[in-house]
Design an enzyme around this catalytic site. Structure first.
Site, PDB file in Angstrom:
ATOM      1  N   PRO A 117      -2.178   6.048 -35.198  1.00 16.16           N
ATOM      2  CG  PRO A 117      -2.998   3.921 -34.651  1.00 16.16           C
ATOM      3  CD  PRO A 117      -3.344   5.165 -35.420  1.00 16.16           C
ATOM      4  CB  CYS A 118       3.044   7.469 -34.118  1.00 17.32           C
ATOM      5  SG  CYS A 118       3.334   7.178 -32.342  1.00 17.32           S
ATOM      6  CD  GLN A 119       1.938   2.647 -31.539  1.00 17.54           C
ATOM      7  OE1 GLN A 119       1.384   3.070 -32.557  1.00 17.54           O
ATOM      8  NE2 GLN A 119       1.283   2.430 -30.420  1.00 17.54           N
TER       9      GLN A 119
END
Length: 407
Positions: A117-119
């Protein structure tokens, strides 16, 4: 056949790229740099078929409903037993099952891939980094962050690598991770100390446009090689940089040597009918959000250059295909011929990301094997994906080095 275990798979951009066997615009190819083993004629004029690789996805995983729908519906057409291959759920839960002795991950895995996950690392988000405000189920948490929060899910990918012991792993995230304190170095060190050890090649930012994708999308890529499996004689070459594990750029704004010019948005839009004349639901569908005076997505794409980074979280404000002169559009002349001021369609976003047209991103349960995907879900999975063509470049370069690395 080399077995690939895919984590945080989304709609399978990395998976499709690693397997090959799909069409791309001919302008996206570079036969001078890839004289054999890459391309074949397509049945469509102006398109080229990317030949299948020696990689095969045997396990895919994601927690999101729309990712499951997209992945299963498409890979079902590629002779994949999607029900046994795709595992919906949190990577945390899967690892815990494995810890308890259940058979979860296949044996003899050669490659593990994952866009964790990059958020929490994106400059467009809150930049919580390792201190994410969401847990592994993507739900808000009020207590202190733990190893189960979203920003630390790479550690669970790390554990999957430790369990499966692949020869190679490839992890992907947003460019913003590089500028978030020492996040890159911490992640590299955590990946380095897995099992018998991995040679972690210094992470590098790859720009999709340099690989024939019509998009200025930048992503940081981590590549690790198993010390146990690696040919000891090549290690000095890797450490010195004389053996580059990352694929060479095939396209550039100012080409050098055998490179070709960037592929433009106009190149990849060639042959697309306007939504009202298309039989493709993904081309018929586009956001009806009104034009605003400011904010993300209120500009028109530049047909003569690279497209913008296709975003997953755009809340309907995906960029415009064309705007009126009043709204500072450059292609307002098209409006005079009766074409509409509108935002990018789902299919146009997919083409900018290098997905083939046989990948449906909008469908009902009646049109598939019980799955469904709305236009909003289509935009999301496209925006979350690794461009398949960039992934293909990574896979083919790795394939070309395989016998040298692991003989």
């Amino acid at each position: 056949m080399k077995k690939v275990l895919s984590l945080f798979s989304g709609c399978g951009g990395m998976d499709l790229g690693f397997e090959g066997g799909f069409d791309i615009p001919t302008s996206s190819t570079n036969p001078a740099m890839h004289p054999s083993g890459w391309y074949s004629d397509s049945v469509r004029e102006g398109w080229t078929y990317l030949l299948p690789t020696s990689f095969k996805t045997v396990f895919a995983n994601d927690i999101l409903d729309y990712a499951e729908s997209a992945w299963k519906n498409y890979f079902n057409t590629r002779d994949v037993d999607v029900e046994s291959t795709f595992h919906k759920g949190s990577i945390v839960d899967l690892v815990k099952l494995s810890r308890n002795g259940q058979y979860v991950f296949p044996a003899n895995i050669d490659v593990v891939t994952g866009g964790f996950p990059c958020q929490d690392f994106s400059v467009a988000g809150n930049r919580g980094g390792f201190s994410s405000h969401k847990n592994h189920q993507n739900k808000y948490v009020e207590n202190n962050p733990t190893e189960e929060t979203r920003g630390k899910l790479y550690l669970w990918m790390r554990e999957v690598i430790e369990i499966t012991q692949p020869k190679v792993f490839i992890a992907e995230n947003v460019k913003g991770l590089i500028s978030l304190g020492s996040a890159k170095e911490i992640i590299e060190n955590d990946f380095r100390n897995i099992g018998d050890g991995y040679v972690v090649v210094p992470a590098r930012i790859l720009m999709a446009g340099n690989y024939g994708v019509a998009q200025r999308r930048e992503r940081v890529i981590f590549i690790g090689l198993s010390k146990k499996a690696l040919n000891p004689s090549v290690l000095p070459n890797i450490l010195e940089g004389t053996l580059d594990i990352y694929p060479p750029s095939t396209h550039a704004e100012v080409p050098v040597g055998m490179q070709k010019p960037f592929v433009t948005v106009k190149d990849v839009f060639t042959g697309l009918d306007e939504p009202e004349f298309s039989s493709d639901k993904s081309q018929q569908t586009y956001s009806k959000a009104k034009h605003l005076k400011k904010g993300q997505g209120q500009t028109e794409v530049n047909l003569n250059g690279l497209g913008p980074t296709i975003r997953s979280e755009h809340h309907g404000n995906i960029e415009f295909r064309r705007l009126s002169q009043e709204n500072k559009g450059r292609w307002h002349s098209e409006l005079l011929s009766g074409k509409l001021q509108r935002r990018l369609t789902v299919r146009e976003c997919a083409r900018i990301q290098s997905f083939p047209d046989d990948y449906p991103f909008v469908f009902t349960s009646k049109e598939s094997s019980g799955y469904k995907l709305s236009g909003s879900g289509g935009y999301k999975v496209i925006g979350n994906a690794v461009p398949p063509l960039m992934a293909y470049n990574i896979a083919k370069h790795l394939e070309s080095l395989w016998d040298t690395l692991f003989s």
